[in-house]
Design a protein around this motif. Structure first.
Motif, PDB file in Angstrom:
ATOM      1  N   GLY A   1      72.887  54.188-104.892  1.00  0.00           N
ATOM      2  CA  GLY A   1      72.717  55.621-104.707  1.00  0.00           C
ATOM      3  C   GLY A   1      71.732  55.989-103.628  1.00  0.00           C
ATOM      4  N   LEU A   2      71.619  55.188-102.587  1.00  0.00           N
ATOM      5  CA  LEU A   2      70.733  55.553-101.493  1.00  0.00           C
ATOM      6  C   LEU A   2      71.437  55.399-100.167  1.00  0.00           C
ATOM      7  CD1 LEU A   2      69.422  52.733-100.020  1.00  0.00           C
ATOM      8  CD2 LEU A   2      68.418  52.617-102.275  1.00  0.00           C
ATOM      9  N   ALA A   3      70.927  56.076 -99.204  1.00  0.00           N
ATOM     10  CA  ALA A   3      71.480  56.008 -97.859  1.00  0.00           C
ATOM     11  C   ALA A   3      70.323  55.925 -96.884  1.00  0.00           C
ATOM     12  CB  ALA A   3      72.339  57.239 -97.579  1.00  0.00           C
ATOM     13  N   GLY A   4      70.647  55.612 -95.662  1.00  0.00           N
ATOM     14  CA  GLY A   4      69.620  55.560 -94.644  1.00  0.00           C
ATOM     15  C   GLY A   4      69.208  54.136 -94.348  1.00  0.00           C
ATOM     16  N   PRO A   5      68.076  53.992 -93.645  1.00  0.00           N
ATOM     17  CA  PRO A   5      67.614  52.655 -93.259  1.00  0.00           C
ATOM     18  C   PRO A   5      67.394  51.762 -94.482  1.00  0.00           C
ATOM     19  CG  PRO A   5      66.303  54.368 -92.190  1.00  0.00           C
ATOM     20  CD  PRO A   5      67.196  55.046 -93.187  1.00  0.00           C
ATOM     21  N   GLY A   6      67.874  50.555 -94.409  1.00  0.00           N
ATOM     22  CA  GLY A   6      67.696  49.610 -95.499  1.00  0.00           C
ATOM     23  C   GLY A   6      68.856  49.539 -96.462  1.00  0.00           C
ATOM     24  N   ALA A   7      69.678  50.577 -96.513  1.00  0.00           N
ATOM     25  CA  ALA A   7      70.795  50.591 -97.463  1.00  0.00           C
ATOM     26  C   ALA A   7      71.787  49.475 -97.170  1.00  0.00           C
ATOM     27  CB  ALA A   7      71.494  51.939 -97.444  1.00  0.00           C
ATOM     28  N   ALA A   8      72.062  49.248 -95.901  1.00  0.00           N
ATOM     29  CA  ALA A   8      73.048  48.227 -95.525  1.00  0.00           C
ATOM     30  C   ALA A   8      72.598  46.834 -95.946  1.00  0.00           C
ATOM     31  CB  ALA A   8      73.305  48.266 -94.029  1.00  0.00           C
ATOM     32  N   GLU A   9      71.286  46.599 -95.942  1.00  0.00           N
ATOM     33  CA  GLU A   9      70.777  45.279 -96.307  1.00  0.00           C
ATOM     34  C   GLU A   9      70.803  45.050 -97.823  1.00  0.00           C
ATOM     35  OE1 GLU A   9      68.845  47.342 -94.231  1.00  0.00           O
ATOM     36  OE2 GLU A   9      69.614  46.382 -92.417  1.00  0.00           O
ATOM     37  N   ILE A  10      70.638  46.091 -98.592  1.00  0.00           N
ATOM     38  CA  ILE A  10      70.546  45.924-100.046  1.00  0.00           C
ATOM     39  C   ILE A  10      71.919  45.904-100.737  1.00  0.00           C
ATOM     40  CG2 ILE A  10      70.308  48.327-100.812  1.00  0.00           C
ATOM     41  CD1 ILE A  10      67.922  47.217-102.531  1.00  0.00           C
ATOM     42  N   LEU A  11      72.911  46.547-100.144  1.00  0.00           N
ATOM     43  CA  LEU A  11      74.235  46.618-100.784  1.00  0.00           C
ATOM     44  C   LEU A  11      74.852  45.245-101.059  1.00  0.00           C
ATOM     45  CD1 LEU A  11      75.855  49.796 -99.190  1.00  0.00           C
ATOM     46  CD2 LEU A  11      74.968  49.501-101.502  1.00  0.00           C
ATOM     47  N   PRO A  12      74.790  44.279-100.121  1.00  0.00           N
ATOM     48  CA  PRO A  12      75.362  42.957-100.434  1.00  0.00           C
ATOM     49  C   PRO A  12      74.654  42.258-101.601  1.00  0.00           C
ATOM     50  CG  PRO A  12      75.036  43.192 -98.074  1.00  0.00           C
ATOM     51  CD  PRO A  12      74.382  44.375 -98.718  1.00  0.00           C
ATOM     52  N   ILE A  13      73.344  42.486-101.737  1.00  0.00           N
ATOM     53  CA  ILE A  13      72.589  41.883-102.834  1.00  0.00           C
ATOM     54  C   ILE A  13      73.035  42.502-104.161  1.00  0.00           C
ATOM     55  CG2 ILE A  13      70.270  41.638-103.826  1.00  0.00           C
ATOM     56  CD1 ILE A  13      69.265  41.711-100.841  1.00  0.00           C
ATOM     57  N   VAL A  14      73.175  43.813-104.174  1.00  0.00           N
ATOM     58  CA  VAL A  14      73.629  44.512-105.377  1.00  0.00           C
ATOM     59  C   VAL A  14      75.055  44.085-105.726  1.00  0.00           C
ATOM     60  CG1 VAL A  14      74.199  46.779-106.347  1.00  0.00           C
ATOM     61  CG2 VAL A  14      72.084  46.471-105.046  1.00  0.00           C
ATOM     62  N   ASP A  15      75.918  43.976-104.713  1.00  0.00           N
ATOM     63  CA  ASP A  15      77.298  43.569-104.955  1.00  0.00           C
ATOM     64  C   ASP A  15      77.359  42.162-105.551  1.00  0.00           C
ATOM     65  OD1 ASP A  15      80.126  44.109-104.844  1.00  0.00           O
ATOM     66  OD2 ASP A  15      80.237  42.670-103.180  1.00  0.00           O
ATOM     67  N   ALA A  16      76.547  41.248-105.054  1.00  0.00           N
ATOM     68  CA  ALA A  16      76.525  39.879-105.596  1.00  0.00           C
ATOM     69  C   ALA A  16      76.091  39.901-107.064  1.00  0.00           C
ATOM     70  CB  ALA A  16      75.591  38.998-104.768  1.00  0.00           C
ATOM     71  N   ASP A  17      75.112  40.744-107.390  1.00  0.00           N
ATOM     72  CA  ASP A  17      74.661  40.853-108.777  1.00  0.00           C
ATOM     73  C   ASP A  17      75.765  41.429-109.668  1.00  0.00           C
ATOM     74  OD1 ASP A  17      72.604  40.541-110.761  1.00  0.00           O
ATOM     75  OD2 ASP A  17      72.377  42.728-110.741  1.00  0.00           O
ATOM     76  N   LEU A  18      76.475  42.438-109.178  1.00  0.00           N
ATOM     77  CA  LEU A  18      77.575  43.037-109.947  1.00  0.00           C
ATOM     78  C   LEU A  18      78.705  42.033-110.159  1.00  0.00           C
ATOM     79  CD1 LEU A  18      77.649  46.584-108.305  1.00  0.00           C
ATOM     80  CD2 LEU A  18      76.896  46.014-110.626  1.00  0.00           C
ATOM     81  N   LYS A  19      78.952  41.193-109.167  1.00  0.00           N
ATOM     82  CA  LYS A  19      79.981  40.155-109.317  1.00  0.00           C
ATOM     83  C   LYS A  19      79.568  39.124-110.359  1.00  0.00           C
ATOM     84  CE  LYS A  19      82.096  40.580-104.787  1.00  0.00           C
ATOM     85  NZ  LYS A  19      82.181  40.083-103.413  1.00  0.00           N
ATOM     86  N   ARG A  20      78.274  38.764-110.372  1.00  0.00           N
ATOM     87  CA  ARG A  20      77.790  37.825-111.397  1.00  0.00           C
ATOM     88  C   ARG A  20      77.927  38.438-112.788  1.00  0.00           C
ATOM     89  NH1 ARG A  20      74.085  36.602-107.372  1.00  0.00           N
ATOM     90  NH2 ARG A  20      72.539  38.082-108.170  1.00  0.00           N
TER      91      ARG A  20
END
Length: 162
Positions: A57-76
């Motif tokens: 639920g965030l946008a702006g600087p840094g969002a692109a870097e955190i999304l893959p980490i969150v996605d990996a956690d959701l996949k686990r």
């Protein structure tokens, strides 16, 4: 009435909650295990994997870097949910089962699965939220009960008595 060959389709919505696990166990014990391979249902277990952007639920600087980490956690998390569901089915000797992970909001994913599989029964667990929490968070079981075109069984885990 929806069928697969001779069998009706039962869809169960699954997540990581204790209530969801209870609903699956209860359903297996009452609709599958007593019948062995002659259960009148084909079981489809559906887990809705949230989209990373809906969790962060965030946008702006840094969002692109955190999304893959969150996605990996959701996949686990999805893998844990599906592995547990498969394990419970194996313990109860339920073999006529399909397990799916679909990305999206649980309400839509479950309703779409019911339509796609032409289910005659939907089973969901109940988190037991009070009126205020349910109004704020929304209730997947309530939404599904009002939007699917089949019978809905909401399985509630009994409260522990002291």
């Amino acid at each position: 009435m929806a069928t697969t060959g001779e069998k009706q389709v039962m869809v169960i919505g699954a997540d990581e909650s204790e209530q969801s696990t209870y609903a699956l166990e209860w359903t297996l014990d009452h609709f599958f295990a007593p019948f062995g391979p002659n259960s009148p249902f084909k079981l489809v277990i559906v887990h809705a994997k949230p989209m990373p952007s809906s969790v962060v639920g965030l946008a702006g600087p840094g969002a692109a870097e955190i999304l893959p980490i969150v996605d990996a956690d959701l996949k686990r998390m999805a893998s844990r949910v599906t592995d547990k569901a498969k394990e419970l089915c194996a313990i109860k000797s339920v073999t006529d089962v399909t397990v799916e992970v679909v990305e999206g909001d649980a309400r839509n994913v479950i309703c779409d699965a019911v339509d796609r599989h032409r289910a005659s029964v939907l089973v969901v667990g109940s988190h037991g939220y009070g009126a205020i929490k349910r109004a704020v968070l929304g209730s997947v079981s309530d939404y599904c009960a009002h939007h699917v075109h089949c019978s809905v069984m909401i399985v509630k885990k009994p409260k522990t008595k002291y």
